[in-house]
Design an enzyme around this catalytic site. Structure first.
Site, PDB file in Angstrom:
ATOM      1  CE  LYS A  63     -14.089   3.028  -6.614  1.00 17.91           C
ATOM      2  NZ  LYS A  63     -13.666   2.627  -5.253  1.00 17.91           N
ATOM      3  CG  ASN A 120     -13.510   1.825 -10.314  1.00 19.29           C
ATOM      4  OD1 ASN A 120     -12.315   1.761 -10.028  1.00 19.29           O
ATOM      5  ND2 ASN A 120     -14.445   1.222  -9.608  1.00 19.29           N
ATOM      6  CG  ASP A 147     -16.565  -0.421  -7.556  1.00 18.95           C
ATOM      7  OD1 ASP A 147     -16.924   0.398  -6.674  1.00 18.95           O
ATOM      8  OD2 ASP A 147     -15.419  -0.888  -7.612  1.00 18.95           O
ATOM      9  CG  ASP A 166     -12.073  -2.380  -9.857  1.00 17.13           C
ATOM     10  OD1 ASP A 166     -12.409  -3.593  -9.797  1.00 17.13           O
ATOM     11  OD2 ASP A 166     -11.566  -1.777  -8.898  1.00 17.13           O
ATOM     12  CB  THR A 175     -17.522   3.560  -3.519  1.00 20.92           C
ATOM     13  OG1 THR A 175     -16.484   2.866  -4.228  1.00 20.92           O
ATOM     14  CG2 THR A 175     -16.932   4.748  -2.788  1.00 20.92           C
TER      15      THR A 175
END
Length: 371
Positions: A188, A191, A186, A204, A222
């Site tokens: 990005k 985060n 995850d 996260d 994402t």
């Protein structure tokens, strides 16, 4: 116990420590491989534990919302029972009903195990967790610098030095997580938090999973950051994190991800075509590392092919990075966010405040008995 405590200097026959007064060479500091092995031993021990309800909601004063998500929100809170008069945390609240309806129960339980087991300079620190009738709670360290996403939006794009500085911390974090057998899934800018000193903290871990080299097939993450093998549903491992690293470097350096659209299906189509249009501002080395990370063929992708993480760290684009000094935070960050005090939340966006959900009876007790 820190690394310094684990290293004992041998004594000579006279009882004096060698190297303390010219009697021999100073002890050699641990290598990154040794550090990873030590960290894994600690991780493995914590992973076997099943801590439950290490705090309760009444222990905290809720001050304001820091962010919102699909299952709940993150709140800025003060710990009322701390020995220090002003101790602040970030409280992640996940509503049980939303977690179950979106079929994220297993991910949440896994997030708890991962958070209570990991410990690395560039990963957010877990402090407590607990549950009540309606929700699940994680208490995490408060990172006052805010999200990279917010800062990146303000400036448009980062200078290459700054993009490389952040990317290097992501690389070290993935080296640690992959050594533990964990794929993050995850990555990005939303985060990635920036602390008051200018260093990253990855947060996260809702999609993190321990796979230990065994491929997984879950479609999660994402859209703009998904690797082709995730979309194909053919089974994947740590390769997806290296693809996401390439997306992040591109977005930090240009201001937007290479595959973008308001329609997720069009994003997937662009990812499968893997045709990247590089800005003229990208120099050859920057373009080369992105190209090699965004390699559709996993067997040829940097980080997933021969050399693994070392191949990423040895790429010419990372040549200015002293990896050990960065790990020890003995380097000067290129940007330090403005933080006025330990309870300064000005680097976070404002949100409408909502009351915490309360229920007279516990729901989905069997599903969350391990939380």
């Amino acid at each position: 116990m820190g690394l310094r405590d684990k290293i004992k200097t041998p004594k000579d026959k006279g009882g004096k420590k060698k190297g303390a007064s010219g009697g021999g060479p100073a002890p050699k500091p641990p290598s990154m491989v040794e550090i990873l092995k030590q960290n894994k031993a600690i991780f493995d021990q914590k992973w076997k534990e099943n801590r439950q309800n290490t705090a309760k909601l009444s222990d905290f004063e809720i001050i304001r919302t820091l962010g919102t998500g699909q299952f709940g929100r993150v709140m800025f809170v003060r710990h009322l029972k701390s020995k220090q008069p002003k101790t602040f945390f970030a409280m992640k609240i996940l509503e049980r009903q939303k977690v179950v309806s979106m079929m994220q129960t297993d991910h949440v339980l896994y997030e708890k195990k991962v958070l209570q087991s990991i410990d690395f300079p560039f990963l957010v620190n877990y402090r407590y967790h607990f549950k009540d009738n309606a929700s699940l709670y994680f208490i995490l360290e408060f990172i006052p610098g805010g999200e990279m996403f917010t800062h990146l939006q303000k400036v448009g794009k980062y200078p290459e030095v700054q993009a490389r500085f952040y990317a290097a911390q992501v690389v070290l974090s993935f080296e640690y997580l992959h050594f533990l057998g964990i794929v993050y899934r995850d990555l990005k800018p939303e985060n990635l938090l920036i602390d008051q000193f200018g260093f990253l903290k990855i947060t996260d871990f809702g999609f993190a999973k321990r796979i230990d080299e065994k491929p997984t097939t879950t479609l999660c993450g994402t859209p703009e950051y998904l690797a082709p093998e995730v979309i194909k549903n053919i089974g994947y491992n740590y390769s997806v994190d290296w693809w996401a690293t390439g997306i992040l470097i591109f977005e930090m350096s240009s201001g937007k991800p290479p595959f973008a659209s308001e329609d997720p299906l069009k994003i997937f189509e662009k990812i499968m075509n893997a045709r990247v249009k590089y800005p003229n501002t990208f120099n050859p080395m920057l373009k080369d590392i992105v190209r090699n990370l965004l390699m559709p063929d996993v067997s040829k992708r940097l980080g997933s092919s021969k050399g693994g993480t070392d191949a990423v760290k040895m790429h010419e684009w990372f040549k200015p990075i002293d990896w050990m000094k960065l790990y020890q935070k003995k380097v000067t960050p290129p940007f330090i966010p403005e933080v006025k005090s330990i309870d300064d939340t000005s680097n976070f966006e404002e949100y409408d405040e909502l009351p915490i959900l309360e229920l007279p009876e516990e729901i989905y007790s069997d599903l969350f008995k391990e939380f």
